[in-house]
Design a protein around this motif. Structure first.
Motif, PDB file in Angstrom:
ATOM      1  N   GLY A 370       9.768   9.937   2.641  1.00  0.00           N
ATOM      2  CA  GLY A 370      10.439   9.815   1.356  1.00  0.00           C
ATOM      3  C   GLY A 370      10.312   8.439   0.732  1.00  0.00           C
ATOM      4  O   GLY A 370      10.613   8.266  -0.459  1.00  0.00           O
ATOM      5  N   THR A 371       9.853   7.445   1.501  1.00  0.00           N
ATOM      6  CA  THR A 371       9.659   6.097   0.955  1.00  0.00           C
ATOM      7  C   THR A 371       8.275   5.913   0.345  1.00  0.00           C
ATOM      8  O   THR A 371       7.938   4.816  -0.096  1.00  0.00           O
ATOM      9  CB  THR A 371       9.862   5.034   2.058  1.00  0.00           C
ATOM     10  N   SER A 372       7.466   6.970   0.358  1.00  0.00           N
ATOM     11  CA  SER A 372       6.095   6.942  -0.198  1.00  0.00           C
ATOM     12  C   SER A 372       5.248   5.808   0.395  1.00  0.00           C
ATOM     13  O   SER A 372       4.689   4.977  -0.328  1.00  0.00           O
ATOM     14  CB  SER A 372       6.141   6.802  -1.728  1.00  0.00           C
ATOM     15  N   PRO A 373       5.116   5.766   1.715  1.00  0.00           N
ATOM     16  CA  PRO A 373       4.339   4.668   2.315  1.00  0.00           C
ATOM     17  C   PRO A 373       2.831   4.926   2.235  1.00  0.00           C
ATOM     18  O   PRO A 373       2.387   6.069   2.139  1.00  0.00           O
ATOM     19  CB  PRO A 373       4.797   4.714   3.775  1.00  0.00           C
ATOM     20  N   GLN A 374       2.075   3.844   2.264  1.00  0.00           N
ATOM     21  CA  GLN A 374       0.629   3.972   2.448  1.00  0.00           C
ATOM     22  C   GLN A 374       0.300   4.155   3.925  1.00  0.00           C
ATOM     23  O   GLN A 374      -0.689   4.801   4.264  1.00  0.00           O
ATOM     24  CB  GLN A 374      -0.075   2.725   1.894  1.00  0.00           C
ATOM     25  N   ARG A 375       1.119   3.569   4.773  1.00  0.00           N
ATOM     26  CA  ARG A 375       0.965   3.723   6.222  1.00  0.00           C
ATOM     27  C   ARG A 375       2.308   4.105   6.829  1.00  0.00           C
ATOM     28  O   ARG A 375       3.330   3.471   6.529  1.00  0.00           O
ATOM     29  CB  ARG A 375       0.482   2.432   6.891  1.00  0.00           C
ATOM     30  N   LEU A 376       2.286   5.113   7.676  1.00  0.00           N
ATOM     31  CA  LEU A 376       3.460   5.475   8.474  1.00  0.00           C
ATOM     32  C   LEU A 376       3.103   5.271   9.936  1.00  0.00           C
ATOM     33  O   LEU A 376       2.152   5.863  10.440  1.00  0.00           O
ATOM     34  CB  LEU A 376       3.853   6.930   8.226  1.00  0.00           C
ATOM     35  N   VAL A 377       3.857   4.420  10.612  1.00  0.00           N
ATOM     36  CA  VAL A 377       3.624   4.133  12.030  1.00  0.00           C
ATOM     37  C   VAL A 377       4.841   4.594  12.812  1.00  0.00           C
ATOM     38  O   VAL A 377       5.974   4.184  12.509  1.00  0.00           O
ATOM     39  CB  VAL A 377       3.375   2.628  12.266  1.00  0.00           C
TER      40      VAL A 377
END
Length: 485
Positions: A370-377
């Motif tokens: 929901g935070t619209s990340p470019q990368r999710l780790v």
């Protein structure tokens, strides 16, 4: 077009790399020591028997020291089974890795090989060259005396100079040594002042022999402490009094990031609060140092960090998964332009992290997306249990329905080896997973994890291993001419 066999080989190598990064054969939260060792031994035997050249190539990656030693040991034990080309390649990889290992690990390795009767020409040559490259054999003779003595005997080498030989094999035969550290060791048997001229681990034994109070000893030995020895001793020093604590004090920001995170988590919550500015500043400084030129280059990053009860680890690896998660939190903050860190417990204060509660990874991954990340780790042991399987389903739907263009890069980093599955536990087949032991390796591991996405072929993996091998230290052949004969 890669054959099916090559694709299987690539998957096997990646599986082994995950194990070699995370497992040390010790008890974990979900499996005991015996199961861990049995599972790891099987993987080593399988890789050596089926992919010897790739097995050796793994030495160039960021695997832990325990598995690096196991690989070297098995390659040397089976040297007769290797071709001439394999022996040359293995020799280069082994020598490069030996140069990176702590000396006590290397001496332990050669002590094992001596007991096992492994004494082929390549083993002797590797040991000779490693000893020749040691910066100070006299220091080794004091700190690792039995290890050095057994290594010289095993390789049929004589130490250069009469003093070193006498110290190792007949230390009481001399009433004086010209080499300062050897003379300090001799005097330390009857002179307390000489104790403080020795390495800490050696001086500690003499201090006990002379009955020197612990606080006095710590205060006076402080100039001889290494950075890591200072870090380990800080907690004990505080209990010995203000003078001892001040003596072993160190600049925490110079400490390795993961070790520093472990030190922070060893402190009581009240002390973390009272030292918040100091500890947070040190963690961020260490993280920026690790990020280096990549600082701020990862765009918008969101991390899901596991601080559930299983992040306690075990009695022998206490809080290790949580330590890795905390260190990754600060490193990702340094790598990102905009960073959001979400803990499974819902806490927002990373400095006060502690193992608690179930593992609602699915819910936190929904929050993260929901935070619209470019990368999710995602940094977790993969035991998604609140409810079970939700994380995998969320990731599947995200990949197949909502983000088919892969605008968001997702990677799962797992600090715990799953002995039953012969791999680190995965959340979803649609998301690459890599094992992690130290946060410092995170950028390289994200790179390795991408090999698992889209079933990368064996040729590309070999190219990557070769490139990593080129980064190993050069073979230290006869650097110290005349020091051994």
């Amino acid at each position: 077009m890669e054959s099916f066999g090559d694709l299987i080989a690539a998957d096997d190598v990646l599986l082994f790399v995950n194990a070699a990064i995370t497992s040390t054969g010790q008890r974990e939260f979900h499996s005991d020591e015996g199961v861990q060792r049995l599972s790891l031994d099987f993987l080593h035997a399988y890789m050596l028997g089926n992919y010897r050249d790739l097995y050796a190539g793994v030495l160039a990656l960021d695997i832990n020291d325990h598995n690096a030693v196991l690989i070297i040991r098995r390659l040397l034990e089976t040297a007769a089974e290797a071709t001439a080309d394999q022996r040359r390649s293995e020799g280069r990889l082994i020598a490069g890795r030996l140069a990176l290992l702590p000396p006590q690990r290397v001496y332990g390795l050669f002590r094992y090989l001596r007991r096992a009767g492994v004494n082929n020409r390549r083993t002797r040559a590797l040991l000779r060259d490693w000893l020749a490259a040691r910066p100070d054999l006299a220091f080794d003779a004091v700190k690792y005396r039995n290890g050095l003595k057994q290594a010289l005997r095993h390789a049929h080498l004589a130490p250069g100079g009469a003093e070193l030989g006498a110290f190792l094999f007949a230390p009481q035969s001399r009433t004086h040594y010209d080499t300062p550290i050897l003379e300090a060791w001799r005097r330390a048997h009857f002179e307390q002042a000489a104790v403080y001229e020795l390495p800490y681990t050696v001086a500690e034994g003499f201090a006990a022999k002379h009955g020197i109070p612990r606080g006095v000893f710590l205060e006076r030995i402080a100039p001889r402490l290494s950075r890591l020895e200072r870090l380990r001793l800080q907690r004990a020093a505080h209990q010995q009094g203000a003078a001892a604590a001040e003596a072993v004090g160190t600049d925490l920001s110079r400490m390795p990031l993961t070790r520093l995170a472990g030190y922070v988590l060893s402190l009581p919550a009240a002390e973390r609060v009272s030292r918040r500015e100091e500890l947070t500043g040190a963690l961020r400084t260490a993280a920026v140092r690790v990020a280096g030129e990549h600082r701020g280059s990862w765009g918008r990053v969101t991390a899901v960090l596991d601080d559930s009860f299983s992040s306690y680890g075990s009695g022998v690896k206490r809080q290790r998964p949580l330590v890795v998660a905390l260190a990754c939190h600060y490193l990702l903050e340094a790598l990102a332009v905009r960073y959001t860190g979400l803990w499974t417990s819902g806490r927002g204060d990373a400095l006060l992290a502690h193992p608690v509660g179930p593992t609602p990874l699915g819910e936190r991954i929904l929050d993260a997306l929901g935070t619209s990340p470019q990368r999710l780790v995602i940094v977790s042991d993969g035991w998604d249990n609140a409810p079970p399987g939700l994380a995998g389903e969320v990731l599947r739907v995200w990949r197949t329905r909502l983000d088919t263009d892969r605008r968001t890069s997702v990677v799962h980093l797992n600090p715990v080896y799953d002995a039953a599955g012969f791999d680190v536990r995965r959340l979803s087949s649609s998301v690459p997973t890599a094992g992690i032991r130290d946060a410092e390796d995170l950028p390289a591991l994200v790179e390795i994890a991408q090999f698992a996405e889209g079933r990368t072929g064996l040729a590309e993996l070999r190219t990557y291993l070769d490139a990593r091998a080129d980064r190993l230290p050069p073979v230290p052949r006869q650097q110290a001419e005349g020091s051994l004969r």
